[in-house]
Scaffold this active site. Structure first.
Site, PDB file in Angstrom:
ATOM      1  CE  LYS A  53     -10.746  28.880  -2.294  1.00 14.22           C
ATOM      2  NZ  LYS A  53     -10.798  27.548  -2.932  1.00 14.22           N
ATOM      3  CE1 TYR A 270     -12.067  20.640  30.025  1.00 13.80           C
ATOM      4  CE2 TYR A 270     -11.071  21.918  28.245  1.00 13.80           C
ATOM      5  CZ  TYR A 270     -12.055  21.761  29.218  1.00 13.80           C
ATOM      6  OH  TYR A 270     -13.012  22.720  29.363  1.00 13.80           O
TER       7      TYR A 270
END
Length: 380
Positions: A53, A270
Site C-alpha cells: 500500500k 523562516y
C-alpha cells in the site's frame, strides 16, 4: 552575510549522466527481495505475502511488486480500490486483498478486478453477498476481526453470527491485526491471539493471518497460514530496541545548490529560529518538506536537529526545514562544494534515526518520500 569565493561558486562538480533533480532516491530491489525471503524463512509452514500500500511504502508500487513477484510472492495487500486495481494489472494471477473492505460504491469494481475485500462490518458483508448473487457467484473475501485496534473489523464475540451470515460469500482468509506487536512483552498480544483463535474456530478450513512485520518476531509465533509484512520489507526495524534484522533498502541523497558564510548572530530560514553562535559555513540542499523530509527535524535552541552526511562528516540541519530547502552547517566539512551529493538516508543515517530526530516514526518517513526525487532502482 558573507559570499563564498568565485571559484567555490562555479565548482558544481556536475556529471551529464547525473539526474537534473536535486534529490536522488535509490531503491535496492535485491535487498527488498532478500528481506521478503528472510521473513518467509521465519515461518516455514506459512505463506509470506507483502503489503504494498501507499505506493509500495513510498518506493514505487510497480517496481516493488515486480521484484517481490520475481522472488516468489503470490499474495499482496493494499489499502484501497485504486491500489488494488494497480496491483491486479501488475500481478494478474496474484491474490490481492484490500484493507478498506467494501467501501461505499466500490463493490462492482472490486469484483470486476478480482480483488478480495477485507470485510469487517455487517453492511459490507450484505453488500458483497448481494453483489455476488447478482453476478451469479459467491465472491471471495477476507473476514476481518477486531481484537483490539478499534478501527475496522467484526467483534470476535460475533464470530458465530458472522459465519452464518457469510454463507453467501467465499471466505478465503480470517484476519486480525496486533496493536502492540512492537512490544513483545505486552500482555495485550496474548489476549489478542486468544480472541482471534476463538473467532477462527468458526471458520474451519479457512486460512488465517495475524502477523504483520513486528508480529513475525513475537515469541508466540502467531504466524498461522499467511504473513503480511510491510515495513520490514522496506528495511524498517520491526524489533525496536533491538538490532534491526532487516537489510536497508532505500538511500536518499540531495545536492548542495548554494554555499555561504554566516557571521555570529545571523539567522537562517523562516522566523529566525536558529542563529549562528560562531562563524559558520552554510550549505543549502534542494530538498524539503514537500519531498517528505519532516519539518519537525527543524533546528532550534535546545532541540536536536536532523543531520546529513557531507564528505563523511555529520552536519546538522540549521534553521527551519522549508518546502524546498534545508540548510546545513558544513563548517566542519570544508571540502563541501556546490553540486555535491549529501546523504540524508543511507549507510550512516537509517530510517529509524531520521525518524527519531524528527520525532516521528519510520513508517511516516518512508511513505512521505516525495515524487520530485529522481528514482534509481538497483539490484533487480
Amino acid at each position: 552575510m558573507g559570499i563564498v569565493s568565485t571559484a567555490e561558486r562555479i565548482d558544481a562538480r556536475t556529471d551529464p549522466a547525473e539526474p537534473v533533480e536535486t534529490g536522488l532516491l535509490t531503491v535496492d530491489l535485491g535487498a527488498l527481495a532478500g528481506n521478503w525471503r528472510k521473513l518467509a524463512s521465519r515461518a516455514p509452514g506459512a505463506e509470506c505475502g507483502a503489503v504494498v500500500k501507499a505506493d509500495g511504502y513510498g518506493l514505487g508500487q510497480a517496481a516493488v511488486m515486480r521484484a517481490l513477484a520475481r522472488a516468489g510472492c503470490e499474495t499482496f495487500f493494499v489499502a484501497n480500490l485504486l491500489e488494488g486495481e494497480t496491483a491486479r494489472a501488475l500481478a494478474p494471477h496474484a491474490d490481492v486483498y484490500v484493507f478498506d473492505g467494501v467501501a461505499p460504491g466500490c463493490g462492482p469494481r472490486l469484483a470486476a478486478a478480482g480483488l478480495r475485500p477485507c470485510i469487517g462490518s455487517a453492511a459490507e458483508l450484505a453488500e458483497w453477498t448481494a453483489l455476488g448473487a447478482a453476478l451469479g457467484r459467491r465472491l471471495e473475501a477476507a473476514i476481518h476481526f477486531d481484537t483490539g485496534m478499534n478501527r475496522l473489523g467484526f467483534a470476535p464475540a460475533d464470530a458465530s453470527a458472522v459465519a452464518e451470515a457469510a454463507v453467501g460469500i467465499e471466505p478465503t482468509l480470517i484476519m486480525s491485526h496486533f496493536l502492540s506487536a512492537q512490544l513483545p512483552d505486552a500482555p495485550v498480544n496474548a489476549r489478542q491471539i486468544a480472541d482471534f483463535l476463538a473467532a477462527r474456530a468458526h471458520f474451519p478450513g479457512v486460512a488465517a493471518s495475524m502477523a504483520a512485520s513486528s508480529g513475525v518476531f513475537l515469541p508466540q509465533r502467531p504466524h498461522f497460514d499467511l504473513l503480511r509484512p510491510g515495513y520490514a520489507l522496506y528495511g524498517g526495524n520491526p524489533t525496536p530496541g533491538a538490532e534491526n534484522p532487516m537489510t536497508p533498502v532505500v538511500s536518499l541523497s540531495a545536492r548542495i545548490i548554494s554555499l555561504r558564510a554566516l557571521g555570529v548572530g545571523e539567522t537562517v530560514g523562516y522566523d529566525g529560529v536558529w542563529a549562528a553562535t560562531r562563524p559558520t559555513r552554510a550549505a543549502t540542499i534542494g530538498a524539503g518538506y514537500a519531498d517528505g523530509l519532516p519539518i519537525s527535524a527543524t533546528a532550534a535552541p535546545g532541540k536536536a536537529a536532523g543531520e546529513a552526511v557531507v564528505g563523511g562528516r555529520r552536519c546538522a540541519f540549521i534553521g527551519r526545514v522549508s518546502m524546498d530547502y534545508i540548510v546545513l552547517d558544513v563548517t566542519e566539512a570544508p571540502e563541501a562544494r556546490r553540486g555535491d551529493w549529501v546523504e540524508l538516508l543511507g549507510a550512516t543515517i537509517d530510517i529509524e534515526e531520521l525518524a527519531g530526530r524528527a520525532r516521528t516514526i519510520g513508517y511516516e518517513v518512508l511513505t512521505r518520500l516525495g515524487r520530485r526525487y529522481a528514482r534509481r532502482y538497483v539490484g533487480g
